[in-house]
Design a protein around this motif. Structure first.
Motif, PDB file in Angstrom:
ATOM      1  N   GLU A  48      57.166  14.964  56.096  1.00  0.00           N
ATOM      2  CA  GLU A  48      56.208  15.649  56.971  1.00  0.00           C
ATOM      3  C   GLU A  48      56.217  17.145  56.651  1.00  0.00           C
ATOM      4  O   GLU A  48      57.271  17.759  56.509  1.00  0.00           O
ATOM      5  CB  GLU A  48      56.591  15.420  58.433  1.00  0.00           C
ATOM      6  N   SER A  49      55.033  17.735  56.540  1.00  0.00           N
ATOM      7  CA  SER A  49      54.954  19.157  56.188  1.00  0.00           C
ATOM      8  C   SER A  49      54.281  20.009  57.264  1.00  0.00           C
ATOM      9  O   SER A  49      54.378  21.237  57.215  1.00  0.00           O
ATOM     10  CB  SER A  49      54.206  19.320  54.861  1.00  0.00           C
ATOM     11  N   ASP A  50      53.630  19.379  58.231  1.00  0.00           N
ATOM     12  CA  ASP A  50      52.955  20.116  59.295  1.00  0.00           C
ATOM     13  C   ASP A  50      53.988  20.650  60.294  1.00  0.00           C
ATOM     14  O   ASP A  50      54.674  19.860  60.946  1.00  0.00           O
ATOM     15  CB  ASP A  50      51.951  19.200  60.004  1.00  0.00           C
ATOM     16  N   PRO A  51      54.133  21.977  60.420  1.00  0.00           N
ATOM     17  CA  PRO A  51      55.158  22.546  61.302  1.00  0.00           C
ATOM     18  C   PRO A  51      55.058  22.096  62.760  1.00  0.00           C
ATOM     19  O   PRO A  51      56.084  21.853  63.395  1.00  0.00           O
ATOM     20  CB  PRO A  51      54.935  24.055  61.190  1.00  0.00           C
ATOM     21  N   SER A  52      53.853  21.969  63.288  1.00  0.00           N
ATOM     22  CA  SER A  52      53.741  21.559  64.691  1.00  0.00           C
ATOM     23  C   SER A  52      54.146  20.095  64.865  1.00  0.00           C
ATOM     24  O   SER A  52      54.778  19.729  65.858  1.00  0.00           O
ATOM     25  CB  SER A  52      52.330  21.789  65.220  1.00  0.00           C
ATOM     26  N   LYS A  53      53.826  19.260  63.890  1.00  0.00           N
ATOM     27  CA  LYS A  53      54.226  17.846  63.935  1.00  0.00           C
ATOM     28  C   LYS A  53      55.744  17.721  63.801  1.00  0.00           C
ATOM     29  O   LYS A  53      56.377  16.937  64.511  1.00  0.00           O
ATOM     30  CB  LYS A  53      53.514  17.068  62.816  1.00  0.00           C
ATOM     31  N   ILE A  54      56.319  18.514  62.929  1.00  0.00           N
ATOM     32  CA  ILE A  54      57.777  18.518  62.764  1.00  0.00           C
ATOM     33  C   ILE A  54      58.448  18.925  64.067  1.00  0.00           C
ATOM     34  O   ILE A  54      59.428  18.317  64.496  1.00  0.00           O
ATOM     35  CB  ILE A  54      58.199  19.456  61.612  1.00  0.00           C
ATOM     36  N   GLN A  55      57.889  19.945  64.710  1.00  0.00           N
ATOM     37  CA  GLN A  55      58.443  20.409  65.986  1.00  0.00           C
ATOM     38  C   GLN A  55      58.377  19.301  67.036  1.00  0.00           C
ATOM     39  O   GLN A  55      59.327  19.096  67.786  1.00  0.00           O
ATOM     40  CB  GLN A  55      57.682  21.654  66.457  1.00  0.00           C
ATOM     41  N   GLN A  56      57.263  18.591  67.098  1.00  0.00           N
ATOM     42  CA  GLN A  56      57.120  17.468  68.038  1.00  0.00           C
ATOM     43  C   GLN A  56      58.156  16.388  67.762  1.00  0.00           C
ATOM     44  O   GLN A  56      58.776  15.859  68.688  1.00  0.00           O
ATOM     45  CB  GLN A  56      55.733  16.832  67.916  1.00  0.00           C
ATOM     46  N   LEU A  57      58.322  16.049  66.500  1.00  0.00           N
ATOM     47  CA  LEU A  57      59.276  15.008  66.125  1.00  0.00           C
ATOM     48  C   LEU A  57      60.708  15.406  66.470  1.00  0.00           C
ATOM     49  O   LEU A  57      61.492  14.591  66.966  1.00  0.00           O
ATOM     50  CB  LEU A  57      59.159  14.706  64.626  1.00  0.00           C
ATOM     51  N   LEU A  58      61.044  16.664  66.225  1.00  0.00           N
ATOM     52  CA  LEU A  58      62.394  17.131  66.536  1.00  0.00           C
ATOM     53  C   LEU A  58      62.638  17.169  68.044  1.00  0.00           C
ATOM     54  O   LEU A  58      63.724  16.812  68.512  1.00  0.00           O
ATOM     55  CB  LEU A  58      62.636  18.510  65.922  1.00  0.00           C
ATOM     56  N   GLU A  59      61.639  17.559  68.790  1.00  0.00           N
ATOM     57  CA  GLU A  59      61.776  17.573  70.251  1.00  0.00           C
ATOM     58  C   GLU A  59      61.961  16.158  70.775  1.00  0.00           C
ATOM     59  O   GLU A  59      62.793  15.918  71.651  1.00  0.00           O
ATOM     60  CB  GLU A  59      60.552  18.236  70.892  1.00  0.00           C
ATOM     61  N   ARG A  60      61.203  15.225  70.232  1.00  0.00           N
ATOM     62  CA  ARG A  60      61.350  13.821  70.640  1.00  0.00           C
ATOM     63  C   ARG A  60      62.741  13.301  70.285  1.00  0.00           C
ATOM     64  O   ARG A  60      63.377  12.598  71.073  1.00  0.00           O
ATOM     65  CB  ARG A  60      60.286  12.956  69.981  1.00  0.00           C
ATOM     66  N   ALA A  61      63.237  13.670  69.100  1.00  0.00           N
ATOM     67  CA  ALA A  61      64.573  13.236  68.671  1.00  0.00           C
ATOM     68  C   ALA A  61      65.653  13.812  69.583  1.00  0.00           C
ATOM     69  O   ALA A  61      66.616  13.117  69.925  1.00  0.00           O
ATOM     70  CB  ALA A  61      64.817  13.645  67.221  1.00  0.00           C
ATOM     71  N   ARG A  62      65.485  15.061  70.001  1.00  0.00           N
ATOM     72  CA  ARG A  62      66.462  15.667  70.931  1.00  0.00           C
ATOM     73  C   ARG A  62      66.477  14.924  72.266  1.00  0.00           C
ATOM     74  O   ARG A  62      67.533  14.678  72.837  1.00  0.00           O
ATOM     75  CB  ARG A  62      66.141  17.142  71.161  1.00  0.00           C
ATOM     76  N   LYS A  63      65.294  14.578  72.757  1.00  0.00           N
ATOM     77  CA  LYS A  63      65.203  13.833  74.019  1.00  0.00           C
ATOM     78  C   LYS A  63      65.817  12.447  73.865  1.00  0.00           C
ATOM     79  O   LYS A  63      66.505  11.963  74.770  1.00  0.00           O
ATOM     80  CB  LYS A  63      63.750  13.728  74.472  1.00  0.00           C
ATOM     81  N   GLU A  64      65.570  11.806  72.738  1.00  0.00           N
ATOM     82  CA  GLU A  64      66.153  10.486  72.493  1.00  0.00           C
ATOM     83  C   GLU A  64      67.671  10.566  72.400  1.00  0.00           C
ATOM     84  O   GLU A  64      68.363   9.656  72.847  1.00  0.00           O
ATOM     85  CB  GLU A  64      65.570   9.867  71.228  1.00  0.00           C
ATOM     86  N   LEU A  65      68.184  11.659  71.827  1.00  0.00           N
ATOM     87  CA  LEU A  65      69.633  11.834  71.749  1.00  0.00           C
ATOM     88  C   LEU A  65      70.247  11.880  73.148  1.00  0.00           C
ATOM     89  O   LEU A  65      71.281  11.262  73.399  1.00  0.00           O
ATOM     90  CB  LEU A  65      69.981  13.104  70.970  1.00  0.00           C
ATOM     91  N   VAL A  66      69.603  12.577  74.058  1.00  0.00           N
ATOM     92  CA  VAL A  66      70.101  12.655  75.440  1.00  0.00           C
ATOM     93  C   VAL A  66      70.117  11.263  76.070  1.00  0.00           C
ATOM     94  O   VAL A  66      71.103  10.860  76.697  1.00  0.00           O
ATOM     95  CB  VAL A  66      69.243  13.635  76.281  1.00  0.00           C
ATOM     96  N   VAL A  67      69.042  10.519  75.879  1.00  0.00           N
ATOM     97  CA  VAL A  67      68.944   9.176  76.463  1.00  0.00           C
ATOM     98  C   VAL A  67      69.976   8.242  75.843  1.00  0.00           C
ATOM     99  O   VAL A  67      70.690   7.524  76.555  1.00  0.00           O
ATOM    100  CB  VAL A  67      67.517   8.609  76.296  1.00  0.00           C
ATOM    101  N   ILE A  68      70.072   8.242  74.512  1.00  0.00           N
ATOM    102  CA  ILE A  68      71.020   7.364  73.826  1.00  0.00           C
ATOM    103  C   ILE A  68      72.445   7.700  74.235  1.00  0.00           C
ATOM    104  O   ILE A  68      73.255   6.808  74.495  1.00  0.00           O
ATOM    105  CB  ILE A  68      70.836   7.446  72.298  1.00  0.00           C
ATOM    106  N   SER A  69      72.750   8.971  74.310  1.00  0.00           N
ATOM    107  CA  SER A  69      74.090   9.395  74.707  1.00  0.00           C
ATOM    108  C   SER A  69      74.433   8.910  76.115  1.00  0.00           C
ATOM    109  O   SER A  69      75.515   8.365  76.354  1.00  0.00           O
ATOM    110  CB  SER A  69      74.187  10.916  74.629  1.00  0.00           C
ATOM    111  N   ARG A  70      73.506   9.093  77.029  1.00  0.00           N
ATOM    112  CA  ARG A  70      73.726   8.660  78.415  1.00  0.00           C
ATOM    113  C   ARG A  70      73.881   7.145  78.493  1.00  0.00           C
ATOM    114  O   ARG A  70      74.793   6.631  79.132  1.00  0.00           O
ATOM    115  CB  ARG A  70      72.577   9.139  79.298  1.00  0.00           C
ATOM    116  N   GLN A  71      72.997   6.414  77.826  1.00  0.00           N
ATOM    117  CA  GLN A  71      73.046   4.957  77.881  1.00  0.00           C
ATOM    118  C   GLN A  71      74.289   4.398  77.182  1.00  0.00           C
ATOM    119  O   GLN A  71      74.849   3.402  77.632  1.00  0.00           O
ATOM    120  CB  GLN A  71      71.779   4.363  77.270  1.00  0.00           C
TER     121      GLN A  71
END
Length: 93
Positions: A48-71
């Motif tokens: 992926e080369s689009d900076p805004s798309k990369i930012q969205q993906l990284l934000e989603r991954a951070r949120k998923e990390l919180v959920v996975i860690s908690r679960q």
């Protein structure tokens, strides 16, 4: 929306943390699902080369990390002492 520049090492740390936390699940199916999904998601978007798309993906991954860690923590707290495998009786009559 604020754009935060992440270095390659930050992205790799996020990836490793997702894998590490996925491995903490007691249940094999949950553990393998989150490991597979993490690997597939990062592989799918590695070019992926689009900076805004990369930012969205990284934000989603951070949120998923919180959920996975908690679960994963809950999975460890409430894991069964024995596996849920039904053994068939081999008695001969």
């Amino acid at each position: 929306r604020r754009l935060v520049k992440m270095s390659k090492s930050d992205v790799l740390n996020l990836y490793r943390n997702l894998l590490r936390n996925s491995k903490k699940f007691c249940n094999y199916n949950f553990r393998e699902y989150f490991l597979r999904r993490t690997k597939e998601d990062f592989k799918l978007h590695k070019n992926e080369s689009d900076p805004s798309k990369i930012q969205q993906l990284l934000e989603r991954a951070r949120k998923e990390l919180v959920v996975i860690s908690r679960q994963a923590t809950l999975s460890q707290m409430y894991s069964a002492d024995r596996p849920f495998i039904l053994e068939q009786s081999h008695s001969v009559k």
